[in-house]
Design an enzyme around this catalytic site. Structure first.
Site, mmCIF file in Angstrom:
data_model
loop_
_atom_site.group_PDB
_atom_site.id
_atom_site.type_symbol
_atom_site.label_atom_id
_atom_site.label_comp_id
_atom_site.label_asym_id
_atom_site.label_seq_id
_atom_site.Cartn_x
_atom_site.Cartn_y
_atom_site.Cartn_z
ATOM 1 N N GLU A 183 11.083 -6.013 -9.005
ATOM 2 C CA GLU A 183 12.318 -5.188 -9.762
ATOM 3 C C GLU A 183 13.592 -4.718 -9.037
ATOM 4 O OE1 GLU A 183 10.690 -1.661 -11.668
ATOM 5 O OE2 GLU A 183 8.938 -2.767 -12.489
ATOM 6 N N ASP B 251 -2.051 -1.234 5.049
ATOM 7 C CA ASP B 251 -3.223 -0.988 6.024
ATOM 8 C C ASP B 251 -4.429 -1.551 5.258
ATOM 9 O OD1 ASP B 251 -3.941 0.268 8.594
ATOM 10 O OD2 ASP B 251 -5.098 1.475 7.199
HETATM 11 C C1 NOJ Z 1 -5.838 -0.521 10.831
HETATM 12 C C2 NOJ Z 1 -4.828 0.278 11.643
HETATM 13 O O1 NOJ Z 1 -3.880 -0.597 12.312
HETATM 14 C C3 NOJ Z 1 -5.508 1.000 12.715
HETATM 15 O O2 NOJ Z 1 -4.693 1.621 13.642
HETATM 16 C C4 NOJ Z 1 -6.343 2.036 11.882
HETATM 17 O O3 NOJ Z 1 -6.906 2.862 12.790
HETATM 18 C C5 NOJ Z 1 -7.141 1.580 10.759
HETATM 19 N N1 NOJ Z 1 -6.445 0.518 10.013
HETATM 20 C C6 NOJ Z 1 -7.533 2.651 9.647
HETATM 21 O O4 NOJ Z 1 -6.403 3.095 8.869
#
Ligand code: NOJ
Length: 474
Positions: free
Chosen positions: A239, A190
């Site tokens: 690894e 993310d």
């Molecule tokens: C990207 C994620 O896909 C989204 O759903 C989220 O709200 C934001 N990052 C923050 O984590």
């Protein structure tokens, strides 16, 4: 072992909204396990699970309060182990979401005495700088008790970790190992470009643009040091056996800024979001595909995910979305599809009083947010009365049960396309205006954006009776 991810089809499971095994209106891990045969028949290679970790759900799981557990709403660690084993028994790989940019404000790292050693905090009375949150308002919140500001590029319930700290880096190494040891086949990362912030905390140039690519203009992120993190992670994942994979969520409109994340000692894959922001237009889509192939060492293809408007709505109808299916699955390299895309689900125009997305709540409704693409998918004609977001009545006929075996249904189109998916090299064909055509193996994919048709050869698969898109054998 082969690098299976190089041409895999990944199916995104938005856990809350996929399959609900206990009838509480919210999807869960046993629900996913129960639907693995469906996914195997669809013939996807891997699933990507959105965050299922303990979380207050302020951002539906992208606010993690414990990185090495399972949210009780979604099940238990045993359920997770069973899901992995059952998926692997069916040759389906499992990629999990890791959320390293921020945790939940309920994480003990944040609530405990050590907060300042792990998070971006600043003392003083004045706002530390002009940084805005992606979702409205300043990116800083003052904590009266602690007497400091803490940074949150998203909601205040999602404080940003400080990746300039070795402690944070060590913690995440352990978290990666925890899930790798449990057998996951990789991670979707993310906000992968955002972890390290410019240490000077200097102001961003104003005014702040309002387009979707907030990361295009933030000078505080995409710092050189973030690449050290991924080099370290790559050594760690290497690894392990089994060709495990990192998929970065690296959001820039210019693919040349994504490419460095894909160096051979960094991430294996990154989402290429360029198709997410194109209109249904031959020139725009050709240009976007061409640019991606030119600029990226390995290109992934994405039309939908849990953050964007569904394509039936975005592209103006089912005809276009069916053609997009043939386009997506003919392009060279990994493809990502989002649950319900195979059912032709449209964006749901939900009433405001049921919306839950923090984007909606934090902008007081000025931005509708992402709930419309997150409505639980329909499995049976009888819809689920207590689904956490209400399913429209018309979805009864879009359910898996209604579409299975129905000639010409969206689902059967996806099944056919997945089973016939071409491989081999890619080459554009000359085509008339309003048409895209390219060759893979012995198949040519032709997409007609207007009324003209140029189909020459044996049609192996057509998106509809009008042949809006076709795969043709040469
Ligand atoms: C990207 C994620 O896909 C989204 O759903 C989220 O709200 C934001 N990052 C923050 O984590």
């Amino acid at each position: 072992m082969s690098e299976w991810w190089r041409d895999a089809v990944f199916y995104q499971v938005y856990v809350r909204s996929f399959a609900d095994s206990d009838g509480d209106g919210v999807g869960d891990l046993p629900g996913i396990t129960a639907k693995l045969d469906y996914l195997r028949e669809l013939a996807v290679d891997a699933i990507w699970l959105t965050p299922f970790y303990p979380s207050p759900q302020a951002d539906h799981g992208y606010d993690v309060a414990d990185y090495v557990g399972v949210e009780p709403l979604f099940g238990t660690l045993d359920d997770f182990d069973e899901l992995i084993a059952s998926a692997h028994a069916r040759d389906i790989r499992v990629v999990v979401d890791i959320v390293p940019n921020h945790s939940s404000s309920q994480h003990p790292w944040f609530t405990g005495p050590d907060r300042e050693r792990r998070y971006v905090t600043v003392g003083g009375d004045d706002l530390p700088n002009n940084w805005p949150s992606n979702w409205g308002g300043p990116a800083w919140t003052y904590d009266d008790e602690r007497g400091h500001w803490f940074l949150h590029l998203f909601a205040p319930e999602q404080p940003d970790l400080d990746w300039n700290r070795q402690l944070v880096r060590n913690d995440f190494r352990e978290i990666l190992r925890f899930w790798l040891d449990r057998g996951v086949d990789g991670f979707r990362i993310d906000v992968a470009h955002g972890l390290v912030k410019k240490a000077s905390l200097e102001n961003e140039p104003e005014p702040f643009p309002t387009n979707r690519f907030s990361s295009d203009w933030r000078t505080a992120i995409d710092q050189p040091e973030v690449h050290d993190v991924y080099r370290d992670w790559r050594r760690l994942i290497d690894e392990y056996d089994g060709d495990r994979v990192f998929v970065g969520e690296v959001v820039f409109s210019d693919q040349r800024r994504v490419a460095p994340y894909l160096r051979t000692d960094e991430l294996h894959l990154a989402f290429n979001f360029s198709l997410v922001f194109q209109p249904w237009d031959a020139d725009a889509i050709r240009e976007s595909i061409g640019e991606s192939l030119r600029e990226l060492p390995i290109v992934t293809w994405v039309f939908e995910n849990h953050d964007v408007t569904r394509i039936v709505t975005r592209f103006g109808g089912e005809r276009q979305a069916r053609a997009a299916a043939l386009l997506l699955l003919a392009l060279p390299g990994p493809a990502f599809m989002y649950q319900g895309q195979e059912l032709g689900l449209e964006e749901v125009d939900l009433p405001d009083d049921v919306r839950q997305d923090p984007i909606f709540l934090r902008t007081e409704g000025q931005r509708k947010g992402r709930d419309g693409c997150r409505v639980p998918i329909p499995w049976t004609r009888e819809l689920q009365a207590n689904a956490w977001l209400p399913q429209p009545a018309s979805w009864s006929e879009k359910s898996v049960a209604a579409q299975t075996g129905r000639d010409g249904s969206f689902l059967e189109l996806y099944r056919a396309a997945l089973s016939l998916r071409p491989s081999g090299s890619f080459a554009w064909r000359e085509s008339q205006p309003g048409t895209l055509a390219f060759d893979r193996d012995e198949l040519t994919c032709i997409v007609h954006f207007g009324d003209e048709r140029m189909v020459d050869g044996e049609v192996v698969l057509a998106s509809d009776a009008d042949q809006t898109a076709v795969w043709v054998r040469r």
